[in-house]
Design a protein around this motif. Structure first.
Motif, PDB file in Angstrom:
ATOM      1  N   VAL A  56       0.868  -1.182   0.000  1.00  0.00           N
ATOM      2  CA  VAL A  56       0.000   0.000   0.000  1.00  0.00           C
ATOM      3  C   VAL A  56       0.906   1.234   0.000  1.00  0.00           C
ATOM      4  O   VAL A  56       1.747   1.384   0.898  1.00  0.00           O
ATOM      5  CB  VAL A  56      -0.938   0.015   1.225  1.00  0.00           C
ATOM      6  CG1 VAL A  56      -1.725   1.314   1.300  1.00  0.00           C
ATOM      7  CG2 VAL A  56      -1.883  -1.177   1.180  1.00  0.00           C
ATOM      8  N   PRO A  57       0.777   2.113  -1.000  1.00  0.00           N
ATOM      9  CA  PRO A  57       1.646   3.293  -1.069  1.00  0.00           C
ATOM     10  C   PRO A  57       1.551   4.138   0.201  1.00  0.00           C
ATOM     11  O   PRO A  57       0.462   4.422   0.694  1.00  0.00           O
ATOM     12  CB  PRO A  57       1.106   4.077  -2.270  1.00  0.00           C
ATOM     13  CG  PRO A  57       0.408   3.052  -3.105  1.00  0.00           C
ATOM     14  CD  PRO A  57      -0.155   2.062  -2.124  1.00  0.00           C
ATOM     15  N   GLY A  58       2.699   4.501   0.749  1.00  0.00           N
ATOM     16  CA  GLY A  58       2.749   5.339   1.937  1.00  0.00           C
ATOM     17  C   GLY A  58       2.624   4.584   3.249  1.00  0.00           C
ATOM     18  O   GLY A  58       2.748   5.182   4.311  1.00  0.00           O
ATOM     19  N   LEU A  59       2.393   3.285   3.204  1.00  0.00           N
ATOM     20  CA  LEU A  59       2.261   2.485   4.421  1.00  0.00           C
ATOM     21  C   LEU A  59       3.496   1.596   4.545  1.00  0.00           C
ATOM     22  O   LEU A  59       3.635   0.605   3.839  1.00  0.00           O
ATOM     23  CB  LEU A  59       0.995   1.634   4.358  1.00  0.00           C
ATOM     24  CG  LEU A  59       0.605   0.879   5.610  1.00  0.00           C
ATOM     25  CD1 LEU A  59       0.367   1.837   6.772  1.00  0.00           C
ATOM     26  CD2 LEU A  59      -0.663   0.075   5.357  1.00  0.00           C
ATOM     27  N   PRO A  60       4.420   1.951   5.443  1.00  0.00           N
ATOM     28  CA  PRO A  60       5.673   1.204   5.529  1.00  0.00           C
ATOM     29  C   PRO A  60       5.465  -0.189   6.121  1.00  0.00           C
ATOM     30  O   PRO A  60       4.683  -0.373   7.048  1.00  0.00           O
ATOM     31  CB  PRO A  60       6.533   2.069   6.460  1.00  0.00           C
ATOM     32  CG  PRO A  60       5.562   2.856   7.262  1.00  0.00           C
ATOM     33  CD  PRO A  60       4.356   3.062   6.382  1.00  0.00           C
ATOM     34  N   GLY A  61       6.168  -1.172   5.576  1.00  0.00           N
ATOM     35  CA  GLY A  61       6.075  -2.538   6.059  1.00  0.00           C
ATOM     36  C   GLY A  61       6.558  -2.709   7.484  1.00  0.00           C
ATOM     37  O   GLY A  61       6.108  -3.588   8.203  1.00  0.00           O
ATOM     38  N   ALA A  62       7.461  -1.840   7.924  1.00  0.00           N
ATOM     39  CA  ALA A  62       7.991  -1.931   9.281  1.00  0.00           C
ATOM     40  C   ALA A  62       7.179  -1.098  10.269  1.00  0.00           C
ATOM     41  O   ALA A  62       7.468  -1.085  11.449  1.00  0.00           O
ATOM     42  CB  ALA A  62       9.444  -1.482   9.297  1.00  0.00           C
TER      43      ALA A  62
END
Length: 71
Positions: A56-62
Motif C-alpha cells: 500500500v503506497p505510503g504504508l511502511p512494512g515496518a
C-alpha cells in the motif's frame, strides 16, 4: 498513541491475494487488513474482498513512528 503498521509480505492465501477477514487474521501478515473492493460488493467480513497492507503506497512494512493525538 497511534501506530500504523503495514505488512512485510502478501498474505499466504491459497486463492490468491484476497480472502475473508477470518482467514487474513490467521495469517502472520495481518497488521493492516482492508478491502479495496468493498464498493463493488455488499460489505461483509465473510466476503473474499479483504487483503493486507503489503504494497500500500505510503504504508511502511515496518510500521510508522508512534504519534500521540490530543484535543
Amino acid at each position: 498513541t497511534t501506530y500504523i503498521a503495514g505488512d512485510s509480505a502478501y498474505p499466504s492465501l491459497a486463492a490468491g491475494l484476497m480472502g475473508n477477514t477470518t482467514v487474513l487474521d490467521a495469517d502472520s501478515n495481518d497488521d493492516f487488513v482492508w478491502s479495496p473492493n468493498s464498493t463493488s460488493t455488499t460489505p461483509a467480513f465473510a466476503n473474499q474482498d479483504w487483503t493486507n497492507g503489503y504494497g500500500v503506497p505510503g504504508l511502511p512494512g515496518a510500521g510508522s513512528d508512534p504519534t500521540t493525538l490530543s484535543n
